[in-house]
Design a protein around this motif. Structure first.
Motif, PDB file in Angstrom:
ATOM      1  N   ILE A 293       0.830  -1.206   0.000  1.00 36.96           N
ATOM      2  CA  ILE A 293       0.000   0.000   0.000  1.00 36.96           C
ATOM      3  C   ILE A 293       0.864   1.255   0.000  1.00 36.96           C
ATOM      4  O   ILE A 293       0.598   2.205  -0.743  1.00 36.96           O
ATOM      5  CB  ILE A 293      -0.965  -0.017   1.201  1.00 36.96           C
ATOM      6  CG1 ILE A 293      -1.987  -1.128   1.012  1.00 36.96           C
ATOM      7  CG2 ILE A 293      -1.666   1.326   1.359  1.00 36.96           C
ATOM      8  CD1 ILE A 293      -2.925  -1.299   2.166  1.00 36.96           C
ATOM      9  N   LEU A 294       1.905   1.263   0.810  1.00 35.40           N
ATOM     10  CA  LEU A 294       2.761   2.442   0.868  1.00 35.40           C
ATOM     11  C   LEU A 294       3.516   2.658  -0.440  1.00 35.40           C
ATOM     12  O   LEU A 294       3.702   3.806  -0.868  1.00 35.40           O
ATOM     13  CB  LEU A 294       3.748   2.321   2.032  1.00 35.40           C
ATOM     14  CG  LEU A 294       3.129   2.359   3.416  1.00 35.40           C
ATOM     15  CD1 LEU A 294       4.200   2.137   4.475  1.00 35.40           C
ATOM     16  CD2 LEU A 294       2.418   3.676   3.652  1.00 35.40           C
ATOM     17  N   ALA A 295       3.941   1.593  -1.082  1.00 31.68           N
ATOM     18  CA  ALA A 295       4.650   1.731  -2.355  1.00 31.68           C
ATOM     19  C   ALA A 295       3.738   2.300  -3.438  1.00 31.68           C
ATOM     20  O   ALA A 295       4.143   3.192  -4.199  1.00 31.68           O
ATOM     21  CB  ALA A 295       5.210   0.380  -2.789  1.00 31.68           C
ATOM     22  N   VAL A 296       2.508   1.815  -3.493  1.00 36.74           N
ATOM     23  CA  VAL A 296       1.575   2.327  -4.500  1.00 36.74           C
ATOM     24  C   VAL A 296       1.199   3.778  -4.202  1.00 36.74           C
ATOM     25  O   VAL A 296       1.075   4.588  -5.118  1.00 36.74           O
ATOM     26  CB  VAL A 296       0.330   1.416  -4.581  1.00 36.74           C
ATOM     27  CG1 VAL A 296      -0.790   2.069  -5.359  1.00 36.74           C
ATOM     28  CG2 VAL A 296       0.708   0.116  -5.222  1.00 36.74           C
ATOM     29  N   ALA A 297       1.044   4.114  -2.930  1.00 32.15           N
ATOM     30  CA  ALA A 297       0.745   5.511  -2.576  1.00 32.15           C
ATOM     31  C   ALA A 297       1.895   6.422  -2.976  1.00 32.15           C
ATOM     32  O   ALA A 297       1.680   7.533  -3.477  1.00 32.15           O
ATOM     33  CB  ALA A 297       0.462   5.619  -1.084  1.00 32.15           C
ATOM     34  N   LEU A 298       3.129   5.962  -2.776  1.00 32.40           N
ATOM     35  CA  LEU A 298       4.287   6.755  -3.168  1.00 32.40           C
ATOM     36  C   LEU A 298       4.353   6.943  -4.677  1.00 32.40           C
ATOM     37  O   LEU A 298       4.549   8.063  -5.168  1.00 32.40           O
ATOM     38  CB  LEU A 298       5.565   6.082  -2.673  1.00 32.40           C
ATOM     39  CG  LEU A 298       6.873   6.721  -3.102  1.00 32.40           C
ATOM     40  CD1 LEU A 298       7.029   8.082  -2.426  1.00 32.40           C
ATOM     41  CD2 LEU A 298       8.032   5.826  -2.769  1.00 32.40           C
ATOM     42  N   ILE A 299       4.160   5.865  -5.418  1.00 31.25           N
ATOM     43  CA  ILE A 299       4.221   5.949  -6.883  1.00 31.25           C
ATOM     44  C   ILE A 299       3.094   6.820  -7.427  1.00 31.25           C
ATOM     45  O   ILE A 299       3.309   7.656  -8.310  1.00 31.25           O
ATOM     46  CB  ILE A 299       4.187   4.537  -7.498  1.00 31.25           C
ATOM     47  CG1 ILE A 299       5.479   3.802  -7.155  1.00 31.25           C
ATOM     48  CG2 ILE A 299       3.979   4.590  -9.000  1.00 31.25           C
ATOM     49  CD1 ILE A 299       5.461   2.329  -7.477  1.00 31.25           C
ATOM     50  N   ALA A 300       1.882   6.653  -6.888  1.00 28.39           N
ATOM     51  CA  ALA A 300       0.754   7.479  -7.349  1.00 28.39           C
ATOM     52  C   ALA A 300       0.981   8.943  -7.007  1.00 28.39           C
ATOM     53  O   ALA A 300       0.701   9.829  -7.825  1.00 28.39           O
ATOM     54  CB  ALA A 300      -0.548   6.981  -6.718  1.00 28.39           C
ATOM     55  N   GLY A 301       1.488   9.225  -5.818  1.00 29.71           N
ATOM     56  CA  GLY A 301       1.757  10.611  -5.433  1.00 29.71           C
ATOM     57  C   GLY A 301       2.820  11.252  -6.300  1.00 29.71           C
ATOM     58  O   GLY A 301       2.692  12.416  -6.702  1.00 29.71           O
ATOM     59  N   LEU A 302       3.888  10.507  -6.586  1.00 25.55           N
ATOM     60  CA  LEU A 302       4.933  11.051  -7.456  1.00 25.55           C
ATOM     61  C   LEU A 302       4.434  11.274  -8.875  1.00 25.55           C
ATOM     62  O   LEU A 302       4.759  12.286  -9.509  1.00 25.55           O
ATOM     63  CB  LEU A 302       6.131  10.113  -7.475  1.00 25.55           C
ATOM     64  CG  LEU A 302       6.992  10.104  -6.225  1.00 25.55           C
ATOM     65  CD1 LEU A 302       8.059   9.027  -6.327  1.00 25.55           C
ATOM     66  CD2 LEU A 302       7.624  11.465  -6.017  1.00 25.55           C
ATOM     67  N   THR A 303       3.621  10.352  -9.369  1.00 25.06           N
ATOM     68  CA  THR A 303       3.085  10.488 -10.726  1.00 25.06           C
ATOM     69  C   THR A 303       2.166  11.701 -10.831  1.00 25.06           C
ATOM     70  O   THR A 303       2.275  12.502 -11.773  1.00 25.06           O
ATOM     71  CB  THR A 303       2.329   9.213 -11.137  1.00 25.06           C
ATOM     72  OG1 THR A 303       3.211   8.107 -10.998  1.00 25.06           O
ATOM     73  CG2 THR A 303       1.827   9.304 -12.552  1.00 25.06           C
ATOM     74  N   VAL A 304       1.269  11.840  -9.879  1.00 25.31           N
ATOM     75  CA  VAL A 304       0.350  12.980  -9.902  1.00 25.31           C
ATOM     76  C   VAL A 304       1.115  14.290  -9.687  1.00 25.31           C
ATOM     77  O   VAL A 304       0.834  15.299 -10.339  1.00 25.31           O
ATOM     78  CB  VAL A 304      -0.764  12.794  -8.857  1.00 25.31           C
ATOM     79  CG1 VAL A 304      -1.587  14.060  -8.697  1.00 25.31           C
ATOM     80  CG2 VAL A 304      -1.658  11.638  -9.245  1.00 25.31           C
ATOM     81  N   GLY A 305       2.091  14.275  -8.801  1.00 28.69           N
ATOM     82  CA  GLY A 305       2.895  15.484  -8.577  1.00 28.69           C
ATOM     83  C   GLY A 305       3.674  15.880  -9.818  1.00 28.69           C
ATOM     84  O   GLY A 305       3.777  17.072 -10.140  1.00 28.69           O
ATOM     85  N   LEU A 306       4.227  14.896 -10.520  1.00 29.41           N
ATOM     86  CA  LEU A 306       4.944  15.193 -11.759  1.00 29.41           C
ATOM     87  C   LEU A 306       3.992  15.728 -12.815  1.00 29.41           C
ATOM     88  O   LEU A 306       4.309  16.688 -13.523  1.00 29.41           O
ATOM     89  CB  LEU A 306       5.643  13.926 -12.259  1.00 29.41           C
ATOM     90  CG  LEU A 306       6.500  14.067 -13.510  1.00 29.41           C
ATOM     91  CD1 LEU A 306       7.649  15.037 -13.254  1.00 29.41           C
ATOM     92  CD2 LEU A 306       7.019  12.715 -13.942  1.00 29.41           C
TER      93      LEU A 306
END
Length: 89
Positions: free
Chosen positions: A25-38
């Motif tokens: 869950i934490l890995a997907v939250a990190l990847i989704a947050g970075l993708t949306v932030g980018l």
């Protein structure tokens, strides 16, 4: 002395199980947050729901897919480690 070793070993195993269960869950939250932030940085779109909704959907999807793994990991920890300690002592 022996009881303290059992306690600390059980705590160590419990913390490791918590890490293993929370990593997907934490890995997907990190990847989704970075993708949306980018995406927001590249397009200059600054909307609050754009950061919240995709991350929430990704977290719920991964939680739904990994529920079996999480349940199996927690149940095996309880059956292999905690229940024998409760019964035996």
């Amino acid at each position: 002395m022996h009881n303290e070793l059992i306690f600390f070993d059980t705590m160590r195993q419990g913390l490791w199980v918590a890490v293993i269960v929370s990593v997907p869950i934490l890995a997907v939250a990190l990847i989704a947050g970075l993708t949306v932030g980018l995406f927001q940085a590249l397009t200059s779109v600054q909307e609050m729901t754009l950061t919240f909704v995709p991350k929430l959907i990704a977290i719920v999807a991964v939680f739904w897919m990994s529920m079996g793994f999480m349940t199996q990991t927690l149940v095996s920890f309880f059956q292999d480690r905690l229940i024998p300690l409760i019964i035996g002592g």
